[in-house]
Design a protein around this motif. Structure first.
Motif, PDB file in Angstrom:
ATOM      1  N   ARG A 205      12.584 -48.525  19.632  1.00 46.62           N
ATOM      2  CA  ARG A 205      12.502 -47.352  19.389  1.00 46.62           C
ATOM      3  C   ARG A 205      13.462 -47.059  17.631  1.00 46.62           C
ATOM      4  NH1 ARG A 205      13.651 -45.536  24.607  1.00 46.62           N
ATOM      5  NH2 ARG A 205      11.258 -45.093  25.625  1.00 46.62           N
ATOM      6  N   VAL A 206      14.179 -47.400  17.952  1.00 49.22           N
ATOM      7  CA  VAL A 206      15.521 -47.311  16.715  1.00 49.22           C
ATOM      8  C   VAL A 206      14.995 -48.212  15.173  1.00 49.22           C
ATOM      9  CG1 VAL A 206      17.359 -47.931  16.002  1.00 49.22           C
ATOM     10  CG2 VAL A 206      17.605 -47.362  17.830  1.00 49.22           C
ATOM     11  N   TYR A 207      14.219 -49.437  15.480  1.00 49.16           N
ATOM     12  CA  TYR A 207      13.353 -50.095  14.362  1.00 49.16           C
ATOM     13  C   TYR A 207      12.566 -49.426  13.926  1.00 49.16           C
ATOM     14  CZ  TYR A 207      11.439 -54.299  12.887  1.00 49.16           C
ATOM     15  OH  TYR A 207      10.587 -55.055  11.701  1.00 49.16           O
ATOM     16  N   GLY A 208      11.183 -49.048  14.942  1.00 49.77           N
ATOM     17  CA  GLY A 208       9.850 -48.504  14.569  1.00 49.77           C
ATOM     18  C   GLY A 208      10.370 -46.693  13.603  1.00 49.77           C
ATOM     19  N   ALA A 209      11.247 -46.150  14.336  1.00 54.49           N
ATOM     20  CA  ALA A 209      12.506 -45.028  13.359  1.00 54.49           C
ATOM     21  C   ALA A 209      11.971 -44.964  11.851  1.00 54.49           C
ATOM     22  CB  ALA A 209      13.411 -44.338  14.697  1.00 54.49           C
ATOM     23  N   LEU A 210      13.711 -46.803  12.082  1.00 53.20           N
ATOM     24  CA  LEU A 210      13.522 -47.344  10.924  1.00 53.20           C
ATOM     25  C   LEU A 210      12.855 -46.980   9.865  1.00 53.20           C
ATOM     26  CD1 LEU A 210      16.245 -47.621   9.082  1.00 53.20           C
ATOM     27  CD2 LEU A 210      15.545 -49.886  10.107  1.00 53.20           C
ATOM     28  N   MET A 211      12.044 -47.896  10.137  1.00 57.68           N
ATOM     29  CA  MET A 211      10.546 -48.478   9.375  1.00 57.68           C
ATOM     30  C   MET A 211      10.117 -47.755   9.023  1.00 57.68           C
ATOM     31  SD  MET A 211      10.937 -51.946   8.913  1.00 57.68           S
ATOM     32  CE  MET A 211       9.922 -52.503   8.409  1.00 57.68           C
ATOM     33  N   TRP A 212       9.775 -46.692  10.476  1.00 55.84           N
ATOM     34  CA  TRP A 212       8.976 -45.330   9.357  1.00 55.84           C
ATOM     35  C   TRP A 212       9.682 -44.521   8.799  1.00 55.84           C
ATOM     36  CZ3 TRP A 212       9.093 -39.586  10.637  1.00 55.84           C
ATOM     37  CH2 TRP A 212       7.961 -39.391   9.571  1.00 55.84           C
ATOM     38  N   SER A 213      10.576 -44.249   8.477  1.00 51.41           N
ATOM     39  CA  SER A 213      11.521 -43.934   7.338  1.00 51.41           C
ATOM     40  C   SER A 213      11.140 -44.134   6.018  1.00 51.41           C
ATOM     41  CB  SER A 213      12.641 -43.233   8.578  1.00 51.41           C
ATOM     42  OG  SER A 213      12.967 -42.654   9.438  1.00 51.41           O
ATOM     43  N   LEU A 214      11.699 -45.214   6.386  1.00 47.22           N
ATOM     44  CA  LEU A 214      11.422 -46.467   5.167  1.00 47.22           C
ATOM     45  C   LEU A 214       9.931 -46.383   4.261  1.00 47.22           C
ATOM     46  CD1 LEU A 214      14.051 -49.659   6.139  1.00 47.22           C
ATOM     47  CD2 LEU A 214      14.551 -47.546   4.526  1.00 47.22           C
ATOM     48  N   GLY A 215       8.951 -46.686   5.443  1.00 44.25           N
ATOM     49  CA  GLY A 215       7.916 -46.365   4.878  1.00 44.25           C
ATOM     50  C   GLY A 215       7.217 -44.710   3.669  1.00 44.25           C
ATOM     51  N   LYS A 216       8.406 -44.447   4.603  1.00 44.41           N
ATOM     52  CA  LYS A 216       8.113 -42.537   3.259  1.00 44.41           C
ATOM     53  C   LYS A 216       8.542 -43.092   1.780  1.00 44.41           C
ATOM     54  CE  LYS A 216       9.803 -39.862   6.074  1.00 44.41           C
ATOM     55  NZ  LYS A 216       9.555 -38.656   6.932  1.00 44.41           N
ATOM     56  N   ILE A 217       9.376 -44.202   1.827  1.00 47.64           N
ATOM     57  CA  ILE A 217      10.691 -43.485   1.241  1.00 47.64           C
ATOM     58  C   ILE A 217      10.026 -44.800  -0.715  1.00 47.64           C
ATOM     59  CG2 ILE A 217      12.497 -43.679  -0.282  1.00 47.64           C
ATOM     60  CD1 ILE A 217      13.955 -42.715   2.719  1.00 47.64           C
ATOM     61  N   ILE A 218      10.017 -46.747  -0.113  1.00 43.23           N
ATOM     62  CA  ILE A 218       9.947 -47.374  -0.403  1.00 43.23           C
ATOM     63  C   ILE A 218       8.513 -47.243  -0.352  1.00 43.23           C
ATOM     64  CG2 ILE A 218      10.485 -49.729  -0.628  1.00 43.23           C
ATOM     65  CD1 ILE A 218      12.646 -48.848   0.867  1.00 43.23           C
ATOM     66  N   ASN A 219       8.014 -47.509  -1.924  1.00 48.47           N
ATOM     67  CA  ASN A 219       6.577 -47.562  -2.464  1.00 48.47           C
ATOM     68  C   ASN A 219       6.088 -48.714  -2.518  1.00 48.47           C
ATOM     69  OD1 ASN A 219       6.097 -44.438  -1.113  1.00 48.47           O
ATOM     70  ND2 ASN A 219       7.270 -44.150  -3.205  1.00 48.47           N
ATOM     71  N   THR A 220       5.914 -49.857  -1.262  1.00 45.12           N
ATOM     72  CA  THR A 220       5.308 -50.944  -1.840  1.00 45.12           C
ATOM     73  C   THR A 220       4.508 -51.421  -0.637  1.00 45.12           C
ATOM     74  OG1 THR A 220       7.345 -52.229  -0.760  1.00 45.12           O
ATOM     75  CG2 THR A 220       7.328 -51.892  -2.948  1.00 45.12           C
ATOM     76  N   PRO A 221       3.492 -51.824  -0.730  1.00 45.35           N
ATOM     77  CA  PRO A 221       2.865 -53.107  -0.002  1.00 45.35           C
ATOM     78  C   PRO A 221       3.445 -53.384   0.772  1.00 45.35           C
ATOM     79  CG  PRO A 221       2.007 -53.505  -2.189  1.00 45.35           C
ATOM     80  CD  PRO A 221       3.099 -52.392  -2.331  1.00 45.35           C
ATOM     81  N   GLU A 222       4.890 -54.449   0.246  1.00 41.51           N
ATOM     82  CA  GLU A 222       4.977 -55.141   1.487  1.00 41.51           C
ATOM     83  C   GLU A 222       6.066 -54.712   2.432  1.00 41.51           C
ATOM     84  OE1 GLU A 222       5.388 -55.487  -2.025  1.00 41.51           O
ATOM     85  OE2 GLU A 222       3.272 -56.762  -2.116  1.00 41.51           O
ATOM     86  N   VAL A 223       5.762 -54.980   3.458  1.00 43.31           N
ATOM     87  CA  VAL A 223       7.937 -54.449   4.549  1.00 43.31           C
ATOM     88  C   VAL A 223       8.658 -54.948   4.141  1.00 43.31           C
ATOM     89  CG1 VAL A 223       7.978 -53.967   6.913  1.00 43.31           C
ATOM     90  CG2 VAL A 223       5.281 -53.625   6.086  1.00 43.31           C
ATOM     91  N   VAL A 224       9.429 -54.354   3.454  1.00 45.44           N
ATOM     92  CA  VAL A 224      10.522 -54.804   3.569  1.00 45.44           C
ATOM     93  C   VAL A 224      11.072 -55.615   4.427  1.00 45.44           C
ATOM     94  CG1 VAL A 224      11.611 -52.721   4.936  1.00 45.44           C
ATOM     95  CG2 VAL A 224      13.240 -53.946   2.522  1.00 45.44           C
ATOM     96  N   ARG A 225      11.997 -56.615   4.434  1.00 45.63           N
ATOM     97  CA  ARG A 225      12.583 -57.152   5.261  1.00 45.63           C
ATOM     98  C   ARG A 225      14.205 -56.406   6.080  1.00 45.63           C
ATOM     99  NH1 ARG A 225      14.403 -59.327   9.692  1.00 45.63           N
ATOM    100  NH2 ARG A 225      14.243 -62.339   9.572  1.00 45.63           N
ATOM    101  N   VAL A 226      13.541 -56.602   7.384  1.00 42.87           N
ATOM    102  CA  VAL A 226      14.776 -55.563   8.142  1.00 42.87           C
ATOM    103  C   VAL A 226      15.670 -56.890   9.121  1.00 42.87           C
ATOM    104  CG1 VAL A 226      15.604 -54.116  10.098  1.00 42.87           C
ATOM    105  CG2 VAL A 226      14.308 -53.243   8.052  1.00 42.87           C
ATOM    106  N   TYR A 227      17.024 -56.837   9.277  1.00 41.75           N
ATOM    107  CA  TYR A 227      17.624 -57.834  10.194  1.00 41.75           C
ATOM    108  C   TYR A 227      18.695 -57.374  11.016  1.00 41.75           C
ATOM    109  CZ  TYR A 227      16.847 -60.998   6.183  1.00 41.75           C
ATOM    110  OH  TYR A 227      16.505 -62.144   4.432  1.00 41.75           O
ATOM    111  N   ILE A 228      17.910 -57.652  12.143  1.00 38.41           N
ATOM    112  CA  ILE A 228      18.755 -56.764  13.197  1.00 38.41           C
ATOM    113  C   ILE A 228      19.907 -57.489  14.296  1.00 38.41           C
ATOM    114  CG2 ILE A 228      18.077 -56.125  15.236  1.00 38.41           C
ATOM    115  CD1 ILE A 228      14.911 -55.704  14.864  1.00 38.41           C
ATOM    116  N   GLY A 229      20.481 -56.906  14.184  1.00 35.15           N
ATOM    117  CA  GLY A 229      21.966 -57.729  14.515  1.00 35.15           C
ATOM    118  C   GLY A 229      23.117 -56.913  14.935  1.00 35.15           C
ATOM    119  N   SER A 230      24.047 -57.298  15.195  1.00 36.14           N
ATOM    120  CA  SER A 230      25.883 -57.351  15.695  1.00 36.14           C
ATOM    121  C   SER A 230      26.995 -57.417  14.324  1.00 36.14           C
ATOM    122  CB  SER A 230      26.107 -57.173  16.756  1.00 36.14           C
ATOM    123  OG  SER A 230      27.473 -56.650  16.808  1.00 36.14           O
ATOM    124  N   PHE A 231      26.613 -57.443  12.848  1.00 44.16           N
ATOM    125  CA  PHE A 231      27.828 -58.277  12.412  1.00 44.16           C
ATOM    126  C   PHE A 231      28.327 -57.881  12.048  1.00 44.16           C
ATOM    127  CE2 PHE A 231      22.980 -57.812  11.199  1.00 44.16           C
ATOM    128  CZ  PHE A 231      22.635 -59.237  10.478  1.00 44.16           C
TER     129      PHE A 231
END
Length: 511
Positions: A205-231
């Motif tokens: 759910r969190v990942y989906g919400a993040l991609m949706w929010s970023l999609g509204k701001i970063i206006n590019t056709p390519e999906v931005v790369r998101v790295y998921i983890g505990s760094f």
């Protein structure tokens, strides 16, 4: 004079950095200087901008509490030490001199931490202030935060946006920051940190919400790369997604490790983007100058031109066949124009524009060839030391003991576990002299529904003695590799020692 010499002498550029520096000084800077590009967009580039190490920009942390209110440049030095901002901007060896323009409010929150760390021998890191969600963000920073980030974004190799999985609110300030990074989306990567603190279902759910929010701001056709983890170096609180986190961490490290090797190409690409913007800026400024009256009504005409700047953009776009994406942000340009005397602007000077066109059409192509030549002649460059040293060490390497690596530390041949099952199939294929033909093996192997290209690779790995036939051990090995692939693992480039059939060890060498 320079242009003629340049074309006659292709060896004029000693290296890519030297070539970029010379092209900027002789062809692009004159255009920028004439049309006051530095007052509107970005300060002039200096030698240090072409010579500095790749810079990683792990900025814009999003969270409920502040991490730091300062910009910190973490760089290599022979001894530990901290250099304050006011001293940094007068050091000609550091690429920060033009930051002086942002004033004391910024310089008091800017410093350089130097240390003899092997990671910093390859890259430098710019740590930025955290961006707060909620009301705290409204407190004035005392300097143009977005403009400072834009200055760094133009010069760094990678921009990393750090999000806390517990706090995904994208504040007004953060939206403003990302918009300030327009034209640098190719450098952006996103890290969703602390993902071990939530369940798999919550993480989706969190990942989906993040991609949706970023999609509204970063206006590019390519999906931005998101790295998921505990760094971080602490135990995982919810270990369910350990394999995912390890794979994501490795991908991020590989991305960062490649920065030194791609630094020259990045600088070349940034100079091209800067040249395109400088050309558009020259057309805009010269158009405004052309419209100004020579005697009366200058101030009212200026206000009219600023108000109708969008129409001037459209006119320049059509007249010079320029892409709309190359134009500077309209509102920002209108704001900046208010503080300038249009009568002091320069008219269009074709020779300056021709020099930049020649740079883009001819010189850049030669430099691109020089980039490839430098890459071919230089040893493989990668970030080393620190956490990068442990990412693939021993049994903790990515995929160790899994897939084709399964059984790597065992005395018994791992394929032997399932060999009785594979033997039953083998003897239904009517082996001759203990071996089955390629045609017979193919009928069985295609039942896996793997593509022929994959099955061909499996055949090559399994036919250890290269006789075009498979004995019972080789057939079992082929089926084991099919199983490895069907379980989602990659096939090895060559057969690992632990997978070589016992009867073939020490007698047959793989190609």
């Amino acid at each position: 004079m320079f242009r003629k010499t340049l074309k006659k002498d292709p060896e004029l550029f000693q290296n890519v950095s030297d070539g970029l520096r010379r092209l900027y000084r002789t062809k692009l800077f004159p255009l920028e200087d004439t049309y006051r590009f530095h007052d509107f967009h970005s300060p002039a580039l200096e030698d240090a901008d072409f010579d500095n190490k790749p810079m990683d920009f792990p900025g814009m942390r999003i969270g409920p509490e502040p991490t730091t209110d300062s910009f910190i440049a973490v760089m290599h030095g022979e001894q530990d030490g901290v250099i304050p901002g006011n001293a940094l901007v007068v050091d000609p060896k550091k690429p920060f001199r033009k930051l002086n323009a942002f004033g004391n409010a910024f310089l008091n929150r800017f410093m350089c931490a130097q240390m003899p760390n092997p990671v910093l021998e390859s890259i430098s890191i710019i740590d930025t202030p955290g961006i707060l969600s909620g009301e705290k963000q409204r407190i004035s920073r005392g300097y143009d935060f977005a403009a400072v980030l834009e200055w760094f974004a133009e010069r760094v190799d990678r921009i990393i946006l750090l999000f806390d999985a517990h706090k995904l609110d994208i504040s007004d300030e953060f939206s403003e920051v990302i918009r300030a990074l327009k034209n640098h989306e190719d450098k952006m990567r996103v890290v969703l940190n602390k993902a071990d603190q939530i369940s798999t279902q919550q993480l989706m759910r969190v990942y989906g919400a993040l991609m949706w929010s970023l999609g509204k701001i970063i206006n590019t056709p390519e999906v931005v790369r998101v790295y998921i983890g505990s760094f971080w170096a602490q135990p995982l609180l919810v270990p369910d997604n350990r394999k995912l986190f390890e794979a994501e961490e490795q991908d991020l490290f590989v991305d960062i490790q490649s920065l030194p090797q791609n630094a020259a190409l990045r600088k070349l690409n940034d100079l091209i983007k800067r040249a395109r913007l400088a050309k558009v800026h020259a057309y805009i400024i010269s158009s405004l100058k052309k419209e100004m009256p020579s005697v009366f009504g200058k101030e009212s005409k200026k206000k009219e031109l600023i108000s109708n700047l969008g129409e001037i953009y459209h006119k320049v776009e059509k007249e010079h066949n320029i892409s709309p994406g190359d134009f500077p942000k309209l509102e920002k340009m209108q704001e900046l124009l208010n503080g300038h005397d249009f009568t002091k602007f320069s008219n269009l000077k074709p020779k300056l524009l021709e020099a930049v066109e020649d740079m883009l059409a001819n010189d850049i192509a030669r430099l691109m060839a020089l980039v490839r030549q430098e890459e071919a002649n230089m040893p493989s460059q990668a970030v080393k030391g620190g956490a990068f040293e442990g990412t693939m060490s021993g049994p903790f390497g990515h995929g160790y003991g899994e897939g084709a690596s399964e059984g790597i530390d065992e005395l018994e041949w791992v394929v032997g576990r399932d060999k009785p099952t594979y033997d039953e199939i083998f003897y239904t294929l009517s082996p001759i002299n203990g071996k089955v033909t390629g045609a017979a093996a193919k009928k069985e192997m295609v039942k896996s529904k793997l593509p022929n290209s994959v099955l061909g690779k499996i055949w090559k790995l399994a036919d250890v003695d290269k006789d075009g036939l498979l004995d019972d051990e080789e057939f079992a090995l082929a089926n084991h590799l099919i199983k490895v692939k069907l379980e989602g693992h990659e096939l090895p480039a060559s057969l690992p020692d632990h997978l070589v059939p016992p009867s073939k060890r020490g007698t047959v060498q793989q190609d």
